[in-house]
Design an enzyme around this catalytic site. Sequence first.
Site, PDB file in Angstrom:
ATOM      1  N   GLU A  59      -5.372  -8.728   0.544  1.00 49.41           N
ATOM      2  CA  GLU A  59      -6.137  -8.425   1.757  1.00 49.41           C
ATOM      3  C   GLU A  59      -7.593  -8.166   1.399  1.00 49.41           C
ATOM      4  O   GLU A  59      -7.882  -7.509   0.395  1.00 49.41           O
ATOM      5  CB  GLU A  59      -5.637  -7.149   2.456  1.00 49.41           C
ATOM      6  CG  GLU A  59      -4.308  -7.275   3.145  1.00 49.41           C
ATOM      7  CD  GLU A  59      -3.855  -5.969   3.807  1.00 49.41           C
ATOM      8  OE1 GLU A  59      -4.696  -5.148   4.234  1.00 49.41           O
ATOM      9  OE2 GLU A  59      -2.631  -5.779   3.882  1.00 49.41           O
ATOM     10  N   GLU A 105       0.805  -1.227   0.000  1.00 49.10           N
ATOM     11  CA  GLU A 105       0.000   0.000   0.000  1.00 49.10           C
ATOM     12  C   GLU A 105       0.838   1.276   0.000  1.00 49.10           C
ATOM     13  O   GLU A 105       0.744   2.106   0.898  1.00 49.10           O
ATOM     14  CB  GLU A 105      -0.964   0.000   1.185  1.00 49.10           C
ATOM     15  CG  GLU A 105      -1.963  -1.127   1.122  1.00 49.10           C
ATOM     16  CD  GLU A 105      -3.108  -0.984   2.111  1.00 49.10           C
ATOM     17  OE1 GLU A 105      -3.056  -0.090   2.969  1.00 49.10           O
ATOM     18  OE2 GLU A 105      -4.071  -1.768   2.008  1.00 49.10           O
TER      19      GLU A 105
HETATM   20  C1  BG6 Z   1      -4.508  -2.156   5.076  1.00 45.30           C
HETATM   21  C2  BG6 Z   1      -3.177  -2.489   5.661  1.00 45.30           C
HETATM   22  O1  BG6 Z   1      -4.542  -0.788   4.899  1.00 45.30           O
HETATM   23  O2  BG6 Z   1      -5.653  -2.399   5.784  1.00 45.30           O
HETATM   24  C3  BG6 Z   1      -3.234  -3.238   6.975  1.00 45.30           C
HETATM   25  O3  BG6 Z   1      -2.330  -3.132   4.758  1.00 45.30           O
HETATM   26  C4  BG6 Z   1      -4.380  -2.681   7.787  1.00 45.30           C
HETATM   27  O4  BG6 Z   1      -1.997  -3.148   7.604  1.00 45.30           O
HETATM   28  C5  BG6 Z   1      -5.674  -3.021   7.051  1.00 45.30           C
HETATM   29  O5  BG6 Z   1      -4.434  -3.102   9.108  1.00 45.30           O
HETATM   30  C6  BG6 Z   1      -6.934  -2.596   7.764  1.00 45.30           C
HETATM   31  O6  BG6 Z   1      -6.895  -1.238   8.072  1.00 45.30           O
HETATM   32  P1  BG6 Z   1      -7.213  -0.723   9.522  1.00 45.30           P
HETATM   33  O7  BG6 Z   1      -6.951   0.738   9.481  1.00 45.30           O
HETATM   34  O8  BG6 Z   1      -8.635  -1.044   9.790  1.00 45.30           O
HETATM   35  O9  BG6 Z   1      -6.281  -1.473  10.435  1.00 45.30           O
END
Ligand code: BG6
Length: 479
Positions: free
Chosen positions: A379, A170
């Site tokens: 993800e 990201e």
């Molecule tokens: C992504 C990242 O932005 O989303 C993760 O790669 C992150 O590291 C995940 O934890 C979820 O985002 P958040 O802000 O809800 O933890």
Amino acid sequence: MIYEKTAKFRDDFLWGSASAAYQVEGAWDKDGKGESVWDVYTRIPGTTFKETDGKVAVDHYHRYKEDVALMAEMGLKAYRFSIAWTRIYPDGKTELNEAGLQFYEQLIDELIAHNITPVVTLYHWDLPQHLQDLYGGWESREIIEDFNRYCVTLFKRFGDKVKHWVSLNEQNIFMTLGYVTAMHPPAVKSHKRMLQANHIANVANATVIESFKQYVPDGMIGPSFAYGPVYPYSCDPQDILSAENAEDLNNYWWLDVYCKGEYPTFAFKYYERLGIAPVIEEGDLELLARAKPDFIGINYYQTGTVASNPIDGVGPSEVMNNTGKKGTAKENGLPGVFKNVKNPNLETTNWDWAIDPTGLRVGLRRLTSRYNLPILITENGLGEFDQLEENDVVNDSHRIDYLSAHVLACKEAVTDGVDLLGYCTWSFTDLLSWLNGYQKRYGFVYVDREENDEKELRRIKKNSFYWYQNVIESNGEDL
Ligand code: BG6
């Protein structure tokens, strides 16, 4: 297109789950590890939810065997995790720390012994603090050589065992939050500095991809991009134009560089007019054009919906919903370019993230048509409050609903013709959310800890654990 019957996922589909070093490992100063910018940033009062940090996190560093055993019990096919640069080179550049390499070697071996494919992320935001202090981290071209040295060390050591690699996680998020909204380290507010640092990160990414081809010729590498496909709020041509603006500035500004080796024309002109376009050195564009990824990694959570924004309209927001109080996120945008608005057709999570499985299908198709590369979902997941009930039950039906709708969207996208390599949920165990503490949970495995009380860090399987087990077992037929 509505299908009566969808295609099947490929036989070697990577049913996975993901994490990042800072969010799970803990052991922040063990076995020679150096300090990262997140170790330092979280000490500044007010930067994170209830002053949470990753000093202990969910103690994966000491409990990785227990965690891998749970992955094996689930039948997980792939585990995506990141390596902490500061465990390998504590100051980012000079002395190699064998103890750090050994930790990841043991983790990789443990995964392979359980038939779980390791997917290694080289950089998930935990930059060595020393490099930040020495030359301003991503703002100096010196980082290209240091990052490449660190990556080549890993390619040489693990390249025979690990065939799936993610370069930068990201880049769009760590650059924007680090240099525009000042919510991540180094907490700078300068679009110009962001664009320059971002260009350097592009060159570093391409350099590492070139090295990878040399050291791990039979492997695959790609970046993980936080992809939020954009919708226009209405069919008013001004909203359509705003959506085009947002796609170029928020998505293609990164994706076109990764996949085509060039910046999108409109966006570059726009930044040039503002006098903030990045300085591109001789040879950069040739390198970017050569170093193509083998796949596009996408982290998908939500789509964005935009409307036109007057020249004196709303600007970037410095207020985020990081409490889980629904409706507290603030409207934001770029004056004269676009503004983000709530999509009236979509439900949101308690953190105001739009829930949109169809958006995932839309995104997968857009990427396939534009770049024609395989895609790995690195993800996707739902951050929510979960309740530990009596007899160690966690009924996270909200997560099952969310994930099952998104897996179905993947299946439809595969039927549409998308070359999808795998699907990694975020996350396997609960973990630290950078700005939202421990209460925003994403895992299949509940970790019993609170913001500032680590308790016993007990692992408890949620209902979604058994659901995903069945999805994997049926190769996505049984949702
Ligand atoms: C992504 C990242 O932005 O989303 C993760 O790669 C992150 O590291 C995940 O934890 C979820 O985002 P958040 O802000 O809800 O933890």
